[in-house]
Structure formats: C-alpha cells, structure tokens
Design a protein around this motif. Structure first.
Motif, PDB file in Angstrom:
ATOM      1  N   ALA A  86      18.456 133.790  48.643  1.00  0.00           N
ATOM      2  CA  ALA A  86      19.552 134.700  48.277  1.00  0.00           C
ATOM      3  C   ALA A  86      20.837 133.956  47.918  1.00  0.00           C
ATOM      4  N   TYR A 103      22.478 146.346  50.572  1.00  0.00           N
ATOM      5  CA  TYR A 103      21.004 146.414  50.612  1.00  0.00           C
ATOM      6  C   TYR A 103      20.465 147.227  49.430  1.00  0.00           C
ATOM      7  N   PRO A 147      18.354 143.466  41.739  1.00  0.00           N
ATOM      8  CA  PRO A 147      18.259 142.168  42.423  1.00  0.00           C
ATOM      9  C   PRO A 147      18.819 141.003  41.613  1.00  0.00           C
ATOM     10  N   ARG A 180      24.730 139.476  41.033  1.00  0.00           N
ATOM     11  CA  ARG A 180      25.328 138.705  42.132  1.00  0.00           C
ATOM     12  C   ARG A 180      26.344 139.573  42.869  1.00  0.00           C
ATOM     13  N   ARG A 194      20.576 145.019  46.351  1.00  0.00           N
ATOM     14  CA  ARG A 194      19.564 143.954  46.331  1.00  0.00           C
ATOM     15  C   ARG A 194      18.185 144.527  46.005  1.00  0.00           C
ATOM     16  N   GLU A 195      17.992 145.779  46.364  1.00  0.00           N
ATOM     17  CA  GLU A 195      16.709 146.401  46.068  1.00  0.00           C
ATOM     18  C   GLU A 195      16.642 146.902  44.622  1.00  0.00           C
ATOM     19  N   THR A 242      22.459 134.713  44.534  1.00  0.00           N
ATOM     20  CA  THR A 242      22.864 136.084  44.203  1.00  0.00           C
ATOM     21  C   THR A 242      23.694 136.750  45.291  1.00  0.00           C
ATOM     22  N   PHE A 243      24.008 136.016  46.361  1.00  0.00           N
ATOM     23  CA  PHE A 243      24.823 136.618  47.415  1.00  0.00           C
ATOM     24  C   PHE A 243      25.772 135.592  48.017  1.00  0.00           C
ATOM     25  N   ILE A 288      20.012 138.748  54.835  1.00  0.00           N
ATOM     26  CA  ILE A 288      20.384 138.197  53.516  1.00  0.00           C
ATOM     27  C   ILE A 288      20.998 136.816  53.709  1.00  0.00           C
TER      28      ILE A 288
END
Ligand code: NAD
Ligand code: DAU
Length: 342
Positions: free
Chosen positions: A53, A18, A25, A28, A21-22, A56-57, A47
């Motif tokens: 997402a 988290y 962002p 990956r 991602r913050e 990137t995830f 997510i």
C-alpha cells in the motif's frame, strides 16, 4: 489522482478510506489527521502495515489549522482533490467547551481551502451535517430538511459546521473554488467512537453498565449506514455539480429509546440497564433528511437496511472488543466521569 482525506483516522473518514481502496484502488489517498481523542491509528493498521500500500497510501499526523504543515503537504503532494472530514464532531463536548470546535471546524476548513486556492484551484469537498438545519418538531412527520431549508443551528457544534458551510460557499462565489458540500444524517457502523449513541450503548450493555438515555428518549434521528454515506460522497465528488449542496439520508427515522431497546434485545441484556438522565441542553428534537436531489441527480439510494446494518454493527463491536476497549481509557474515562458522573 491524489486525494487528501482529512480526519481519516476517525469514524467516517476511515470508512471512506476503506471504501476508496476497494472501489478506486489505483487512486492515491493521503490521510491527514491530528489524532485527537477521536482519531485512532489502529483503525488504519491493516493499510499501514501492508507493504503493497506504500505507493497508494500515506498517513500524515498534522493539524488542519497548521498553515505551515498544510503548505508543506500541498507542496509535496500536489493533490487533485481534498475531502474534509476532519472535525470535532461530538455535540455534548461542544456544549462543554466550544472553542476547539470553532478552531478546527471553521478555521481548519478555511486553511484547507486557502491551500486549494494557492495550489491551482483544487477540488474541495466539505463533509457537513444535517444539524446545520436545526431541528424539526416531533408532531410534524410531514416535514423534512431539503437543501433549501434555512440554516438554523442549535449547538456550538452545529453552528461551527454551519459557519464552515457558509465559508465554503463564500470561497466558491468569491474565488471560484470548485466546491461541493454534503449534509448527512446520523451515521452508524464500524469504528465509531463509543461516545456516540449506538456504540456507547453497545459498549455499556456488554459491560452491564447503565445505558444513559437523555430526557425521555423520544428524540428522533435519521440513521444511515456509514458505507452508504461513503458511496454518496464518492458520487458527489465525481458527478456532483460544483457550488451545490447535497443532502444524504435514508428515510430511517427512529426514537433514541427504540434504538437502545433494540440493542438490549440483540445482546440479550435486560432493559433495566436503561437509565434516564438529564437531557442535553438545547437538545434537537428530530432530524429528517429529504434525499431527493442526490437520488435524482446522481442516482444514489441507500443500500443497507437498518435492520441488517444494526445487526452487522453490533456483531462488529462484539468481534472487535480490543479496538474499543483500548480507546475507552484515559481521556475518555475522564470525559465520561465529567459528563455522566460516576
Ligand atoms: P470523528 O470524531 O469520529 O472523527 C474526526 C477525525 O478528525 C478524528 O480522526 C480526529 O483525530 C480528526 N481531527 C479532529 N481535529 C482535527 C484537526 N484539527 N486536524 C486534523 N484532524 C483532526 O468524526 P466522524 O463522526 O467520523 O465525522 C466526520 C465528519 O462527518 C465530521 O466533519 C462530521 O461533522 C461529519 N458528520 C458526521 C456524522 C455522524 O453521524 N458521525 C453525520 C454527518 C456528518
Ligand atoms: O445528524 C448528524 C450528526 O449526528 C453529526 O453531525 C454529529 O457529528 C454526530 O455526533 C451525530 O450527532 P447527534 O447528537 O445526533 O449524535 P449522538 O450519538 O451524540 O446522539 C444521538 C441521540 O442520542 C441524540 O438525540 C442524543 C441521544 N443520546 C446520546 C448520547 C451520547 C442519549 O440519549 N444518550 C447518550 O449518552
């Protein structure tokens, strides 16, 4: 940039995802997790369910000890760096049965570093613990763990983590693998599995169950809000010197009993719930980190005061009952019965 985060369905790994991602962002993140009893996909649900997402995830359920699975993953992802959170992390379980601790914490770390070597000397960060330094006496508040404190472990858990640290430094010296290690004190915050002191006491207190304090409750831990740990790891990854160890801690020492009393007060529960139980075997007395190096070199300082962080954490467990009620079932109930009795 592609980062493999192992153990990302667990407490600190998920908070780190988290955080990433913050704060980054565009990067990956590939989360690799075996989903043991301590790993919860529901933690990552927002997510996983976000269509935006998908670029990137990625989540992969796999065991870091599974060489073939790791090889396939590295072949596919060609990561730029690996942050290894995956571990068996609970001291009491390691006392009950050490073997899986040796497998995951030592062999798993070696498999990951072998992949890093094979796929182009990939940057590797090992998330370690202050427990590798053993403990400090209660009557010497002047003593702290520095990065030079000798490794001197107590439990099968801390010994497995120390063994991994030694291997990490061996891969640096022998193969020139670009590694760093961080050794943090006790974390607290959202998504911590309710077998650990703070969430266990919150969950039990909410259900008016006994609050099992080991021994006399006078052992001391140095508590750090999980978000501060995540920020420190990020700084070490980006600016830490290769081959170095960084201690992370917030000079926030507290006795277990004082934490439990504070939780009772915040929840409006009577202290009569506190039940003194048989002490942990080999129980470490006091942990206390000297974080001067990471402050000096990378400018890190904790941002969350304990008084605020603990209230925020209690509020989180109140607002997210379904998260922990779902996981305090099945295997956990069986463990609880074995460990604490009926
Ligand atoms: P946790 O037990 O909450 O999570 C561990 C995660 O690793 C789980 O999601 C689990 O499914 C996964 N995992 C376990 N074995 C695996 C395997 N073989 N392959 C892939 N995934 C596997 O642990 P945590 O408290 O989040 O700790 C994370 C790391 O930080 C650990 O390495 C721990 O030693 C270290 N650490 C924890 C603390 C703390 O206070 N919790 C403090 C300092 C360091
Ligand atoms: O210091 C970092 C370490 O902190 C991490 O490396 C470990 O992964 C993490 O689990 C944690 O280890 P501890 O053993 O310090 O955490 P735990 O929450 O299990 O216990 C904290 C203190 O509370 C310890 O002195 C034992 C005590 N305790 C714990 C439990 C679960 C109790 O008195 N009663 C309990 O029921």
């Amino acid at each position: 940039m592609t980062m493999i985060v192992t153990g990302g369905a667990g407490f600190i790994g998920a908070n780190f995802i988290y955080y990433m991602r913050e704060n980054h962002p565009q990067e990956r993140v590939v989360c690799v997790d075996k989903l043991t009893y301590a790993g919860n996909l529901s933690t990552l649900r927002p997510i996983l369910e976000d269509p935006a997402a998908s670029e990137t995830f990625r989540f992969l359920r796999a065991d870091i000890c599974d060489r073939a699975a790791m090889q396939a993953l590295f072949e596919e992802e060609k990561p730029d760096c690996v942050v290894n959170f995956a571990a068996e992390s609970h001291v009491d379980r390691s006392i009950e049965d050490p073997e899986i601790f040796l497998k995951t914490n030592i062999l798993g770390t070696a498999v990951l570093m072998d992949m890093c070597r094979q796929y182009g000397n990939i940057r590797f960060h090992q998330v370690s613990t202050d427990e590798v330094y053993g403990d400090l006496p209660l009557d010497r508040p002047d003593l702290f763990f520095t990065e030079e404190t000798p490794i001197h472990t107590s439990s099968p858990y801390s010994t497995s983590k120390a063994s991994a640290d030694l291997l990490v430094m061996a891969y640096y010296r022998t193969y020139g693998l670009p590694v760093t290690i961080s050794r943090c004190s006790n974390n607290y915050g959202p998504y911590q599995f309710p077998e650990k002191l703070i969430p266990l006491m919150i969950a039990n207190a909410l259900e008016n169950k006994p609050l099992p304090v080991y021994g006399e409750g006078i052992n001391v831990r140095d508590w750090l809000y999980v978000g501060d740990h995540c920020r420190a790891i990020d700084l070490v990854l980006r600016g830490g010197r290769i081959g170095e160890v960084y201690n992370i801690g917030g000079h926030n020492e507290m006795r277990n009993i004082d934490i439990v009393r504070l939780i009772c007060r915040e929840l409006g529960k009577p202290e009569s719930l506190i039940t003194y139980v048989t002490d942990r075997k080999g129980h470490d007395q006091r942990y206390a980190i000297d974080p001067a190096k990471i402050h000096r070199e990378l400018g890190w300082l904790p941002e969350t005061r304990f008084a605020d962080g603990i209230v925020r954490t209690i509020r989180w467990y109140l607002d997210n009952r379904s998260w922990w009620e779902e996981i305090v079932s099945g295997e956990y109930r069986e463990y609880y019965r074995r460990h604490y009795g009926e």
